[in-house]
Design a protein around this motif. Structure first.
Motif, PDB file in Angstrom:
ATOM      1  N   GLU A 257       0.795  -0.944   0.021  1.00  0.00           N
ATOM      2  CA  GLU A 257       0.140  -0.255   0.009  1.00  0.00           C
ATOM      3  C   GLU A 257       0.993   0.982  -0.029  1.00  0.00           C
ATOM      4  N   VAL A 258       0.270   2.668  -0.786  1.00  0.00           N
ATOM      5  CA  VAL A 258       1.230   3.581  -0.993  1.00  0.00           C
ATOM      6  C   VAL A 258       0.513   4.247  -0.419  1.00  0.00           C
ATOM      7  N   ALA A 259       0.375   5.319   0.208  1.00  0.00           N
ATOM      8  CA  ALA A 259       0.547   7.259  -0.228  1.00  0.00           C
ATOM      9  C   ALA A 259       0.615   8.141  -0.647  1.00  0.00           C
ATOM     10  N   ALA A 260       0.250   8.563  -1.438  1.00  0.00           N
ATOM     11  CA  ALA A 260       0.336   9.937  -2.204  1.00  0.00           C
ATOM     12  C   ALA A 260       0.551  11.417  -1.587  1.00  0.00           C
ATOM     13  N   THR A 261       1.232  12.323  -1.998  1.00  0.00           N
ATOM     14  CA  THR A 261       0.352  13.961  -1.883  1.00  0.00           C
ATOM     15  C   THR A 261       0.963  14.444  -3.088  1.00  0.00           C
ATOM     16  N   GLY A 262      -0.101  15.341  -3.434  1.00  0.00           N
ATOM     17  CA  GLY A 262       0.288  16.023  -4.849  1.00  0.00           C
ATOM     18  C   GLY A 262       0.404  17.742  -4.826  1.00  0.00           C
ATOM     19  N   GLY A 263       0.458  18.051  -3.336  1.00  0.00           N
ATOM     20  CA  GLY A 263       0.945  19.636  -3.372  1.00  0.00           C
ATOM     21  C   GLY A 263       1.670  20.516  -3.644  1.00  0.00           C
ATOM     22  N   THR A 264       1.968  21.016  -3.369  1.00  0.00           N
ATOM     23  CA  THR A 264       2.649  21.912  -3.152  1.00  0.00           C
ATOM     24  C   THR A 264       4.038  21.881  -3.767  1.00  0.00           C
ATOM     25  N   GLY A 307       9.375  19.527  -6.599  1.00  0.00           N
ATOM     26  CA  GLY A 307       9.193  20.449  -7.927  1.00  0.00           C
ATOM     27  C   GLY A 307       7.661  19.621  -8.292  1.00  0.00           C
ATOM     28  N   ALA A 308       6.797  20.219  -7.847  1.00  0.00           N
ATOM     29  CA  ALA A 308       5.344  19.785  -7.926  1.00  0.00           C
ATOM     30  C   ALA A 308       4.441  19.985  -8.510  1.00  0.00           C
ATOM     31  N   GLY A 309       3.369  20.744  -7.242  1.00  0.00           N
ATOM     32  CA  GLY A 309       2.137  21.594  -7.548  1.00  0.00           C
ATOM     33  C   GLY A 309       2.459  22.900  -7.183  1.00  0.00           C
ATOM     34  N   ILE A 310       3.757  23.168  -7.130  1.00  0.00           N
ATOM     35  CA  ILE A 310       4.385  24.601  -7.372  1.00  0.00           C
ATOM     36  C   ILE A 310       4.552  24.839  -8.576  1.00  0.00           C
ATOM     37  N   GLN A 311       4.922  23.835  -8.934  1.00  0.00           N
ATOM     38  CA  GLN A 311       5.326  24.345 -10.826  1.00  0.00           C
ATOM     39  C   GLN A 311       3.838  24.759 -11.543  1.00  0.00           C
ATOM     40  N   TYR A 312       2.969  23.837 -11.703  1.00  0.00           N
ATOM     41  CA  TYR A 312       1.070  23.870 -11.857  1.00  0.00           C
ATOM     42  C   TYR A 312       0.795  25.183 -11.176  1.00  0.00           C
ATOM     43  N   ARG A 313       1.066  26.280 -10.014  1.00  0.00           N
ATOM     44  CA  ARG A 313       0.522  26.749  -9.650  1.00  0.00           C
ATOM     45  C   ARG A 313       1.383  28.049 -10.105  1.00  0.00           C
ATOM     46  N   TRP A 314       2.477  28.163 -10.291  1.00  0.00           N
ATOM     47  CA  TRP A 314       3.135  29.004 -11.042  1.00  0.00           C
ATOM     48  C   TRP A 314       2.485  29.647 -12.311  1.00  0.00           C
ATOM     49  N   ASN A 348      11.985  23.943  -8.024  1.00  0.00           N
ATOM     50  CA  ASN A 348      12.405  24.138  -6.262  1.00  0.00           C
ATOM     51  C   ASN A 348      13.133  24.019  -5.126  1.00  0.00           C
ATOM     52  N   GLY A 349      14.378  24.433  -5.789  1.00  0.00           N
ATOM     53  CA  GLY A 349      15.307  23.151  -5.178  1.00  0.00           C
ATOM     54  C   GLY A 349      15.747  22.158  -5.659  1.00  0.00           C
ATOM     55  N   ALA A 350      16.928  21.910  -4.499  1.00  0.00           N
ATOM     56  CA  ALA A 350      18.012  20.925  -5.035  1.00  0.00           C
ATOM     57  C   ALA A 350      16.694  19.781  -3.899  1.00  0.00           C
ATOM     58  N   GLU A 351      16.822  18.445  -5.874  1.00  0.00           N
ATOM     59  CA  GLU A 351      16.086  17.197  -5.144  1.00  0.00           C
ATOM     60  C   GLU A 351      17.210  15.871  -4.200  1.00  0.00           C
ATOM     61  N   ARG A 352      16.376  15.797  -3.648  1.00  0.00           N
ATOM     62  CA  ARG A 352      16.844  14.631  -3.500  1.00  0.00           C
ATOM     63  C   ARG A 352      16.295  13.586  -3.871  1.00  0.00           C
ATOM     64  N   MET A 353      15.916  12.911  -3.885  1.00  0.00           N
ATOM     65  CA  MET A 353      15.889  11.701  -5.561  1.00  0.00           C
ATOM     66  C   MET A 353      16.647  11.996  -6.654  1.00  0.00           C
ATOM     67  N   LEU A 354      17.240  13.064  -6.603  1.00  0.00           N
ATOM     68  CA  LEU A 354      18.248  13.401  -7.759  1.00  0.00           C
ATOM     69  C   LEU A 354      19.417  13.509  -7.215  1.00  0.00           C
ATOM     70  N   GLU A 355      19.211  12.643  -5.930  1.00  0.00           N
ATOM     71  CA  GLU A 355      21.089  12.663  -5.789  1.00  0.00           C
ATOM     72  C   GLU A 355      21.261  14.311  -4.988  1.00  0.00           C
ATOM     73  N   SER A 356      20.103  14.888  -4.625  1.00  0.00           N
ATOM     74  CA  SER A 356      20.389  16.955  -4.112  1.00  0.00           C
ATOM     75  C   SER A 356      21.137  17.520  -5.319  1.00  0.00           C
ATOM     76  N   LYS A 357      20.981  16.937  -6.777  1.00  0.00           N
ATOM     77  CA  LYS A 357      21.242  17.583  -7.690  1.00  0.00           C
ATOM     78  C   LYS A 357      19.956  18.954  -7.916  1.00  0.00           C
ATOM     79  N   GLU A 358      20.031  20.615  -8.511  1.00  0.00           N
ATOM     80  CA  GLU A 358      19.001  21.186  -8.378  1.00  0.00           C
ATOM     81  C   GLU A 358      19.224  21.401 -10.320  1.00  0.00           C
ATOM     82  N   VAL A 359      18.330  21.282 -10.324  1.00  0.00           N
ATOM     83  CA  VAL A 359      17.894  20.735 -11.723  1.00  0.00           C
ATOM     84  C   VAL A 359      17.345  22.125 -12.765  1.00  0.00           C
TER      85      VAL A 359
END
Length: 495
Positions: A257-264, A307-314, A348-359
């Protein structure tokens, strides 16, 4: 009778009431009406006063009971959710010694990284399931190094939810799940992480007593009653950090089972019995709310996408459109794959899942003659959806096996394009529920009775909205994702 749920966030405090027998939501309020402030004395610091949290809890309880015309004496149990990874320090009189160093404060990053290197990845991964990183234990080490006068006065260290429970009851305690989020728990010995305490030179006596997540943890005392208005003796029956609590709110307890949120930002939180830490540099591992020492593991693997909902809000704010609904209409006029346009959403800053790179955010293959607002809207939705799929691939490489994803009915998951794209590419259903963490915490006050099946039925009966299922023809989705992933990996290889 009613159960009270408190959700102690960094932006606001949410307070909910549910019917104690049916779990049906009665009402929710937010305090304060404007966003709570954070104090940043230096760049990268973030602090809040724990007494402000308590003040808003008390005013929120009064506001909610007045709004719903409910007597506080009819509240028979309390559940608490709270912002994770914060540090609260009290003296022997129970007074905070300083403002709380909260979750987004980065001052202890170097301390945690140095500890990871000195202790060794094998030791940290096998005992702590994480790097000490910027978690609560590292923040406490920072206080020891930089504020020795305050450190000398510490009676107990607490997480934010522990402090609110203390203000209600006068009792200092915590949970295994809470200790694990602060990296104070040793999963190998199923005990407090003395190897980290010893490395940091921290006193074990500062750690509160441990109580079960679902239990009579303490009861409202005379002082707590006089300030909150609740009855003396009202039990605190549940406490958990916000991400484990969000999973509980969505009835996510078991492997698969997986929970997901898609806010900012976006969050994927998967429950597993697998202690794999193959992806520990990109995924955090904590004891889930139903973890019990000596029993089969219930680990919550947490992956965050900044970098999720913040982009769509932008886009909403800059495309001269009136609403997300209008953006969805525009996006639906464009085919899957956006006629070749791809959007990389990591602005929205460095992404830990991308090994903390700022893409950063990047728009690729935009043709100024042929592409318009609809292409940007769909490319954004697909790009964010693809980032969730990319994250799930990381989770699956770390031993996660999935059969269902459950998500809150927030901005991104309300979009059919977004949810169908994710469901089709990950290959399993996404169930949508309309609920909040405060409601989940209030309902969890019933789980000290141990009836998880009844809890799940309560969520299904009261909150279920719809299910997005994978499309049978996946070709266009797979091709679009392959193009996006190739563009991302070209960028990552050049950073």
């Amino acid at each position: 009778m009613y159960h009270l749920g408190l959700d102690i966030g960094s932006s606001s405090i949410k307070i909910a009431l549910v019917n104690a027998s049916t779990g049906k939501s009665v009402g929710v309020v937010t305090e304060p009406e404007t966003e709570m402030s954070m104090e940043a004395v230096k760049n990268g610091w973030a602090e809040q006063s724990p007494l402000d949290w308590w003040r808003y809890v008390c005013s929120g309880i009064d506001k909610l009971c007045t709004q719903e015309k409910i007597e506080k004496s009819d509240i028979s149990g309390i559940g608490i959710s709270y912002q994770m990874h914060g540090l609260v320090l009290i003296d022997k009189e129970g007074s905070p010694l300083r403002k709380s160093i909260i979750w987004c404060d980065s001052r202890a990053v170097g301390i945690g990284q140095h500890a990871y290197e000195q202790m060794g990845p094998n030791t940290c991964n096998s005992h702590l399931l994480n790097s000490p990183s910027n978690f609560t234990a590292s923040k406490l080490k920072w206080v020891k190094e930089n504020e020795p006068d305050i450190y000398a006065q510490i009676y107990k260290m607490m997480l934010p939810g522990d402090f609110i429970a203390y203000k209600l009851s006068g009792v200092v305690n915590t949970t295994v799940s809470g200790l694990s989020e602060g990296i104070f728990w040793d999963f190998k010995s199923d005990a407090i992480a003395e190897i980290l305490l010893d490395h940091y030179g921290l006193e074990k006596e500062m750690i509160p007593d441990i109580v079960d997540t679902f239990s009579v943890q303490s009861k409202v005392n005379e002082k707590g009653a006089s300030e909150s208005g609740l009855q003396i003796g009202t039990p605190i029956l549940y406490r958990a950090g916000d991400q484990p609590n969000n999973a509980l709110t969505l009835n996510v307890f078991n492997p698969g089972e997986v929970a997901a949120t898609g806010g900012t930002s976006g969050v994927v939180y998967a429950v597993t019995d697998n202690l794999s830490v193959k992806e520990s540099s990109r995924v955090n591992n904590f004891a889930h709310v139903n973890y019990s020492p000596g029993k089969p593991a219930r680990i919550g693997k947490l992956l965050c996408i900044n970098g999720a909902g913040i982009q769509y809000r932008w886009l909403l704010n800059n495309l001269n459109v009136s609403s997300y609904e209008e953006m969805d209409i525009l996006a639906n006029e464009v085919p899957i794959g956006c006629d070749g346009v791809s959007m990389i959403p990591f602005g929205n800053g460095a992404e830990r899942m991308l090994e903390s790179k700022e893409v950063g955010t990047r728009i690729i293959n935009l043709n100024l003659n042929n592409h318009g607002k609809g292409h940007l809207c769909r490319a954004a939705l697909e790009g964010i959806a693809f980032s969730f799929v990319y994250g799930m691939e990381i989770m699956e490489s770390d031993g996660i096996k999935v059969n269902v994803m459950r998500a809150g009915n927030d901005n991104l998951f309300r979009s059919e394009i977004f949810s169908t794209t994710v469901a089709t590419l990950i290959g399993y259903d996404i169930e949508i529920y309309n609920t909040t963490g405060a409601i989940g915490a209030a309902r969890a006050a019933n789980l000290h009775k141990g009836d998880f099946k009844a809890f799940g039925k309560t969520v299904l009966d009261n909150d279920y909205v719809m299910t997005f299922s994978p499309k049978e023809d996946k070709t266009a989705y797979k091709n679009a994702y392959a193009t996006w992933k190739n563009e991302l990996e070209l960028i990552l290889n050049n950073l």
